[in-house]
Design an enzyme around this catalytic site. Structure first.
Site, PDB file in Angstrom:
ATOM      1  CB  ALA A 115      -0.977  -0.514   1.376  1.00  0.00           C
ATOM      2  CB  CYS A 116       1.560   3.743  -2.231  1.00  0.00           C
ATOM      3  SG  CYS A 116       2.208   2.610  -3.299  1.00  0.00           S
ATOM      4  CG  ASN A 117      -2.539   6.324  -1.464  1.00  0.00           C
ATOM      5  OD1 ASN A 117      -2.716   7.232  -1.451  1.00  0.00           O
ATOM      6  ND2 ASN A 117      -3.012   5.599  -2.580  1.00  0.00           N
TER       7      ASN A 117
END
Length: 233
Positions: A115-117
């Site tokens: 997950a980047c966010n």
């Protein structure tokens, strides 16, 4: 990044050549809580390369919103519904935090899809729903001003409709804000070729995503399930 008008989310720059159909479908797939590769890859085959097993994605945002976390509110893992239920009791609540990053599945895990966010925070202020997205690693070309601008503005619009207020401001905090050398050329001269905002010029207009918030979720689920058949015909 601050989006004062987050519903104006289609990219029109010809050099960037964004695919608005894929962005729309991906955002709907997220709202439906999916993580399967096959449905999404119909609109962008390269997405399959980010799956570890070719079947599901490890860090599918919508799946984590809807299914990943077991809540003590009786809603299973549906964080979106739990946040909607906060509003009648406290419309000024500062507790509407949507968790995306999962330590068990992201921290120290060998995966193509992390997950980047990491989280989203929602607040109703002045009769509008504002949203802040926290992002640990943000690619300018493909992420922030590509997919993210669509994914999260649609999440904001959906949540505002569920709560019964207007969409407000969307802010995105990018801890590592970067562009890769091989794609930088797609935006490096964007200012020089900018021909004006099609929204401001009246060439296009915003079309609302959610007309009936109370039935949108069920209708979306039915459409997601039937869409592959319709697209093949």
């Amino acid at each position: 990044t601050v989006y004062e008008r987050p519903l104006e989310r289609v990219l029109f720059d010809g050099m960037r050549d964004a695919n608005p159909y894929f962005h729309l479908m991906e955002a709907l797939w997220m709202l439906a809580g999916r993580r399967d590769v096959a449905w999404l890859a119909r609109f962008n085959q390269r997405m399959a390369t980010y799956s570890d097993d070719g079947v599901v994605f490890n860090a599918a945002y919508g799946y984590r919103w809807r299914n990943q976390f077991q809540l003590k509110t009786g809603d299973g893992g549906d964080q979106l519904t739990a946040m909607v239920k906060l509003r009648p009791a406290d419309r000024d609540s500062r507790r509407a935090v949507l968790q995306i990053w999962d330590a068990e599945d992201d921290l120290g895990v060998a995966s193509k899809d992390l997950a980047c966010n990491t989280q989203a925070m929602f607040k109703v202020r002045g009769g509008r729903l504002n949203m802040i997205i926290s992002n640990r690693s943000n690619d300018v070309v493909w992420g922030c001003y590509g997919a993210n601008a669509v994914q999260f503005s649609m999440l904001l619009e959906y949540m505002a409709a569920r709560i019964g207020v207007e969409p407000g401001v969307y802010r995105q905090m990018s801890d590592s804000f970067h562009a890769y050398v091989d794609t930088w050329g797609k935006i490096s001269e964007i200012g020089a070729r900018f021909a004006g905002d099609p929204y401001a010029k009246g060439e296009v207009e915003v079309f609302p995503l959610v007309a009936h918030a109370e039935t949108f979720g069920a209708e979306l689920m039915r459409w997601i399930e039937s869409a592959p058949v319709a697209l093949d015909s």
